[in-house]
Every structure is written in structure tokens, then in C-alpha cells.
Design a protein around this motif. Structure first.
Motif, short mmCIF file in Angstrom:
data_model
loop_
_atom_site.label_atom_id
_atom_site.label_comp_id
_atom_site.label_asym_id
_atom_site.label_seq_id
_atom_site.Cartn_x
_atom_site.Cartn_y
_atom_site.Cartn_z
N HIS A 251 -44.45 -63.46 -52.90
CA HIS A 251 -43.26 -63.83 -52.19
C HIS A 251 -43.61 -64.47 -51.05
O HIS A 251 -42.94 -65.07 -50.73
CB HIS A 251 -42.71 -62.45 -52.01
N ARG A 252 -44.73 -64.25 -50.28
CA ARG A 252 -45.04 -64.81 -49.01
C ARG A 252 -45.45 -66.22 -49.39
O ARG A 252 -44.85 -67.31 -48.49
CB ARG A 252 -46.56 -64.10 -48.45
N TYR A 253 -46.09 -66.70 -50.43
CA TYR A 253 -46.25 -67.76 -50.55
C TYR A 253 -45.09 -68.74 -50.96
O TYR A 253 -44.81 -69.73 -50.36
CB TYR A 253 -47.38 -68.04 -52.07
N TRP A 254 -44.24 -68.19 -52.05
CA TRP A 254 -42.99 -68.90 -52.35
C TRP A 254 -41.95 -69.00 -51.42
O TRP A 254 -41.37 -69.94 -51.17
CB TRP A 254 -42.60 -67.97 -53.54
N SER A 255 -41.74 -67.84 -50.56
CA SER A 255 -40.76 -68.19 -49.58
C SER A 255 -41.10 -69.20 -48.46
O SER A 255 -40.34 -69.71 -47.69
CB SER A 255 -40.55 -66.59 -48.87
N SER A 256 -42.51 -68.98 -48.20
CA SER A 256 -42.89 -70.14 -47.08
C SER A 256 -42.82 -71.39 -47.57
O SER A 256 -42.17 -72.47 -46.53
CB SER A 256 -44.43 -69.94 -46.87
N TRP A 257 -42.90 -71.89 -48.90
CA TRP A 257 -42.71 -73.15 -49.43
C TRP A 257 -41.08 -73.39 -49.49
O TRP A 257 -40.59 -74.83 -48.87
CB TRP A 257 -43.30 -73.36 -50.55
N ARG A 258 -40.48 -72.67 -49.89
CA ARG A 258 -39.05 -72.63 -50.26
C ARG A 258 -38.21 -72.86 -48.77
O ARG A 258 -37.10 -73.96 -48.91
CB ARG A 258 -38.43 -71.37 -51.00
N SER A 259 -38.65 -72.36 -47.76
CA SER A 259 -38.06 -72.42 -46.35
C SER A 259 -38.74 -73.89 -45.60
O SER A 259 -38.13 -74.00 -44.42
CB SER A 259 -37.84 -71.29 -45.81
N SER A 260 -39.85 -74.30 -46.24
CA SER A 260 -40.47 -75.32 -45.15
C SER A 260 -39.67 -76.54 -45.09
O SER A 260 -38.87 -77.05 -46.03
CB SER A 260 -41.87 -75.61 -46.10
N PRO A 261 -39.91 -77.21 -43.83
CA PRO A 261 -39.24 -78.54 -43.80
C PRO A 261 -39.72 -79.49 -44.98
O PRO A 261 -38.83 -80.76 -45.27
CB PRO A 261 -39.55 -79.03 -42.59
N GLU A 262 -40.83 -79.32 -45.27
CA GLU A 262 -41.68 -80.21 -46.20
C GLU A 262 -40.48 -80.35 -47.77
O GLU A 262 -40.49 -81.53 -48.17
CB GLU A 262 -42.86 -80.03 -46.67
#
Length: 307
Positions: free
Chosen positions: A155-166
Motif C-alpha cells: 500500500h505504501r508503494y502503490w499509494s505513493s505512485w498513484r498520488s505522485s505528480p509523475e
């Protein structure tokens, strides 16, 4: 000759707008490999940001020819590209990018996401494999503490990417408006964590998960110079005392054993779980040799299926 062949394939599947870029960047005439390569693909821009005194991630940002600013809301569907190391997943990333799929990575050479947010893929995979010894498992098979730890990491990995500006910027710039994929990433060993990804998706309403399972001839894997999975995961998958268990000196036997069991177990899991997750999960096997087949029909079918 190769250019004409690829052009005919793409015309056949209605992807005429991507002919030029795929001909240039997707080496259809040579076997697909994941050998270390320091040459950064020219259609990505690599940038590194830091947070908390450490490199957060190094993103590969898409720089397409025609940036699209007016775009529809991205789908919540996530596409995961996985398979045993050396299966040709990197070439699939090249193809997906040229098909207009928003895809991210940490490593400019392998085009992997490294999973820094979860403490790295190896530690999370070992956590789960220590409890299961197989990729064919359900979350209910895991001890509660192991399940919650693995879910928290993913979840930490996935949520970090999902919410990223990239990811947001990639989605804005995507060239394929017909794709239902909002974001994609490649991590070969993710194939062992599919039940965890589905659990995280359902708990957090992350939408649908698609897994593109890349498979290569096991004989190539057995004698490949990339034996990273064997070194990292063989003993946790097949502990000393289990049958069969090949000694460390038999690296090629270990490699083909791991390749055979992992790919079979992932396929078995998908077949056993198809009914349960039918609304939340799509699965597709791509034999990498089909992308470099001498038969035009085979290549056309492979590219069409991915598209």
C-alpha cells in the motif's frame, strides 16, 4: 525489411500513429532480453528527487512528440508487467510506451520500479514466500501478521505512485486515449505478490488490476547471465531439505527449477482465482518469442493482444 514487416503488423492492428516510434525503439528483429544496459531510452527523461535525506525515486518521465493537455480523467486500472528476470519484460515496456500506455520506472537501465517505498521488492517477497513457499496462495493462507505487514508495504508503494505528480503528468501526456490503463509499471518479481496487490486494491478501492505475465523459454533463463532471482529467492522458495532442492553449484538447474515452478504457480493461482476476482483482475500471458517470431501472423497476434 524489418521496418516494412513491423509497419505491416501495426497497420493490421490499427496502430498506424505509432509505426515510426516503435520501428525505431522496439528491436523486433532480435531476441528480447533484460541484460543490464546503461543506455537510457531516448523517449524517457530521467529525474531524481529526494525526500528525508535519501533518494526518493528516480522517475522516467515520458516525453512524447505531441504532448496532450486536454485529457479525460484517467482510469483507475493499474497494469503490472511481471515475469522471471530475463524474460524480456523490458522490451514489453518499450512496446507499451509506444502504444501510449503511461508507465513509470525508477531504473533507467532495467526500466523497473525498485519498490523503495516498501523497503524493496526482495524483502517483501521473502516475507510472503517464507510463509507460503509458493506463488499459488490466497491471502487467507498467510498468518495475520504477515498479511498485514505485506499489505502495508504494498500500500505504501502503490499509494505513493498513484498520488505522485509523475503519474499525473504521464497520464496527462498519454497518447492512447482508448486504453483503459491509468498507470503501469514493471517489476518482474511482482508476479509473486499478485494476491497482495488485489487485497490492497479492494481495501482501498484502487480499481481493476491487470497483470501481463511475460514468459520466455526456460532454457534461455537457465543459462542466462542474470541469475539474480536464484541468488535472492531460491532458498526461500525451496529450503534445504525440501524435495527437490538443487545445490548452489547447480545454478542452471536452480534457475530452470525456479522458472518452472514460479510460472506454473502463478498460472495455477490465476486459474484458481479467476471466478473470485473476475470483476477486479485481468490476466494475460505473453510469450516473448512471439514478438520476434519469423512468422508475420505470430508477431501480429502478439502485438495485437498487447494493444
Amino acid at each position: 525489411m524489418r521496418t516494412e514487416t513491423v509497419a505491416r503488423i501495426l497497420l493490421a492492428v490499427g496502430l498506424t500513429s505509432t509505426i515510426t516510434s516503435i520501428v525505431i525503439f522496439f528491436h523486433i528483429g532480435s531476441p528480447a532480453t533484460d541484460k543490464d544496459n546503461e543506455n537510457q531510452p531516448s523517449f524517457f527523461r530521467r529525474s531524481v528527487s529526494s525526500a528525508g535525506g535519501r533518494p526518493r525515486v528516480a522517475q522516467l518521465a515520458y516525453v512524447g512528440e505531441d504532448a496532450i493537455t486536454d485529457y479525460e480523467s484517467p482510469s483507475s486500472t493499474t497494469l503490472i508487467v511481471g515475469g522471471t528476470d530475463g524474460s524480456g519484460t523490458r522490451s514489453v515496456v518499450h512496446l507499451l510506451d509506444k502504444l501510449g500506455v503511461p508507465i513509470t520506472a525508477d531504473n533507467a537501465g532495467t526500466l523497473d520500479t525498485n519498490g523503495h517505498e516498501m523497503g524493496g521488492w526482495p524483502s517483501t517477497v521473502r516475507l510472503v514466500m517464507d510463509a507460503t513457499r509458493t506463488a499459488d496462495y490466497q491471502v487467507s493462507d498467510l498468518p495475520k501478521a504477515v498479511l498485514e505487514d505485506a499489505v502495508s508495504r504494498v500500500h505504501r508503494y502503490w499509494s505513493s505512485w498513484r498520488s505522485s505528480p509523475e503519474v499525473r503528468d504521464l497520464t496527462k501526456a498519454r497518447t492512447n486515449k482508448k486504453s483503459d490503463v491509468g498507470w503501469a509499471f514493471k517489476a518482474p518479481v511482482s508476479m509473486l505478490l499478485l494476491p497482495i496487490f488485489l487485497e490492497v486494491a479492494q481495501r482501498n478501492n484502487y480499481g481493476k488490476v491487470k497483470f501481463l505475465h511475460v514468459v520466455r523459454d526456460g532454457r534461455d533463463i537457465a543459462y542466462s547471465g542474470n541469475q539474480s532471482p536464484v541468488k535472492k529467492f531460491y532458498n526461500v522458495s525451496f529450503p534445504v531439505g525440501s524435495e527437490p532442492h538443487f545445490a548452489s553449484a547447480d545454478s542452471s538447474l536452480r534457475a530452470i527449477h525456479l522458472w518452472s515452478m514460479w510460472n506454473t504457480q502463478v498460472r495455477d493461482w490465476e486459474q484458481n482465482s479467476a471466478v473470485v476476482f473476475s470483476e477486479h483482475f485481468d490476466y494475460f500471458i505473453l510469450h516473448i518469442e512471439d514478438l520476434v517470431s519469423l512468422k508475420l501472423e505470430t508477431r501480429r497476434a502478439a502485438i495485437s493482444s498487447v494493444a
